[in-house]
Design a protein around this motif. Structure first.
Motif, PDB file in Angstrom:
ATOM      1  N   ASN A 121       0.809  -1.291  -0.168  1.00 28.16           N
ATOM      2  CA  ASN A 121      -0.109  -0.136  -0.136  1.00 28.16           C
ATOM      3  C   ASN A 121       0.877   1.142  -0.232  1.00 28.16           C
ATOM      4  O   ASN A 121       0.507   2.384  -0.169  1.00 28.16           O
ATOM      5  CB  ASN A 121      -0.760  -0.038   1.223  1.00 28.16           C
ATOM      6  CG  ASN A 121      -0.267  -0.127   2.552  1.00 28.16           C
ATOM      7  OD1 ASN A 121       0.517  -1.037   2.813  1.00 28.16           O
ATOM      8  ND2 ASN A 121      -0.352   0.803   3.527  1.00 28.16           N
TER       9      ASN A 121
ATOM     10  N   ARG B 274       4.398   2.448  -5.266  1.00 22.45           N
ATOM     11  CA  ARG B 274       3.477   3.024  -6.625  1.00 22.45           C
ATOM     12  C   ARG B 274       3.889   2.167  -7.625  1.00 22.45           C
ATOM     13  O   ARG B 274       3.113   2.123  -8.634  1.00 22.45           O
ATOM     14  CB  ARG B 274       3.861   4.364  -6.785  1.00 22.45           C
ATOM     15  CG  ARG B 274       3.111   5.227  -7.755  1.00 22.45           C
ATOM     16  CD  ARG B 274       3.422   6.663  -7.748  1.00 22.45           C
ATOM     17  NE  ARG B 274       4.688   7.118  -7.846  1.00 22.45           N
ATOM     18  CZ  ARG B 274       5.398   8.280  -7.780  1.00 22.45           C
ATOM     19  NH1 ARG B 274       4.571   8.954  -7.452  1.00 22.45           N
ATOM     20  NH2 ARG B 274       6.697   8.384  -8.035  1.00 22.45           N
TER      21      ARG B 274
ATOM     22  N   SER C   5       5.255   5.404  -2.825  1.00 19.50           N
ATOM     23  CA  SER C   5       4.120   6.398  -2.952  1.00 19.50           C
ATOM     24  C   SER C   5       4.461   7.682  -1.975  1.00 19.50           C
ATOM     25  O   SER C   5       4.782   7.305  -0.833  1.00 19.50           O
ATOM     26  CB  SER C   5       2.943   5.526  -2.475  1.00 19.50           C
ATOM     27  OG  SER C   5       1.721   6.588  -2.114  1.00 19.50           O
TER      28      SER C   5
END
Length: 294
Positions: A189, A192, A249
């Motif tokens: 999570n 990216r 991310s």
């Protein structure tokens, strides 16, 4: 390498190259890890460490000064109560214009358009020269560092904070494998992309002909003209490929868990560097001019 094409690139992207979340040092967690590796204090800027340990300096210069961040910091914190001076040099007119705007009203700071690949310097007049993120953009390293040695007094210092890894960011197979292993620690999570990769060197050259043009030769040329008295291994050998591949991310920095994981990545990379498993692709160096006869 065309001077005009390099200047055109930096004119287009003046002041923005460190803003990307894909730059490994563009976040506070990694920055503090770097500062601790360089100065022993996660809250001590390496420029402040250098000025406090080796200064004060009367006459200073900075090559590839860009938008004037370093020069503004020095002028604001070290020059306002005395007669010291710092002059920044960059081949990008747009960068020089922005630097002048940022330092308007500050005493002791000036900027000049000049190419470090060919610039000629006066003899023995400088107390310190800053090459902060500069030398990996220089193709004619021998000329540049030879001229900086010429310009520095024998008692002067060269400050280098730079990337010295593979040319055009063509990571080694070992780097890619270990960087991929390090990336696997990052939960999905917070990713990216899921694969660390090399950039296209031709595309990179076409975008910016100066980017990491001879980064793998920097240390050789420093040693040819200077005596290194301090060398700090800043890392980035694995983190730069991970961030540069767009794998991280920005959401990772929005939670305490994410920041702890990034701190863990920094620690694991440092562990491998400290034990000689991998070299450090980024270094902080303080050096003194070699005498003409040795």
């Amino acid at each position: 390498m065309s001077e005009n094409s390099v200047a055109d690139y930096w004119d287009r992207f003046v002041g923005t190259h460190l803003n990307s979340p894909d730059h490994w040092e563009a976040n506070q967690v990694v920055q503090q890890a770097q500062w601790k590796s360089s100065t022993g204090d996660a809250f001590k800027n390496p420029v402040d460490w250098f000025m406090e340990r080796f200064g004060p300096f009367e006459k200073m210069a900075s090559i590839c000064s860009g938008s004037g961040i370093l020069e503004q910091h020095i002028a604001s914190n070290y020059l306002q109560g005395g007669t010291g001076q710092i002059e920044g040099y960059d081949l990008s007119p747009g960068s020089i214009s922005l630097a002048k705007e940022k330092t308007a009203g500050l005493r002791g700071v000036q900027f000049h358009i000049s190419d470090a690949n060919s610039q000629l310097w006066d003899l023995s007049y400088l107390d310190a020269v800053f090459a902060h993120g500069a030398l990996h953009h220089i193709e004619n390293l021998d000329h540049c560092l030879g001229q900086l040695r010429r310009a520095l007094k024998q008692s002067g210092y060269l400050y280098v904070n730079d990337y010295i890894g593979p040319r055009r960011f063509q990571w080694t197979d070992v780097q890619l494998r270990l960087a991929q292993e390090l990336l696997e620690i990052l939960p999905p999570n917070f990713r990216r992309k899921h694969q660390v990769s090399r950039c296209d060197p031709v595309a990179l050259k076409n975008l910016d002909p100066s980017e990491a043009v001879r980064s793998d030769h920097i240390i050789d040329h420093i040693n040819a003209h200077f005596e290194i008295i301090v060398r700090c291994e800043r890392g980035g050998t694995l983190l730069a490929p991970i961030f540069g591949s767009g794998c991280v991310s920005p959401a990772v920095f929005e939670t305490e868990e994410g920041m702890r994981i990034i701190e863990s990545l920094c620690s694991r990379e440092k562990y491998l560097i400290d034990r000689g498993v991998i070299p450090s692709d980024h270094v902080l160096i303080v050096a003194k001019p070699r005498p003409e006869q040795f």
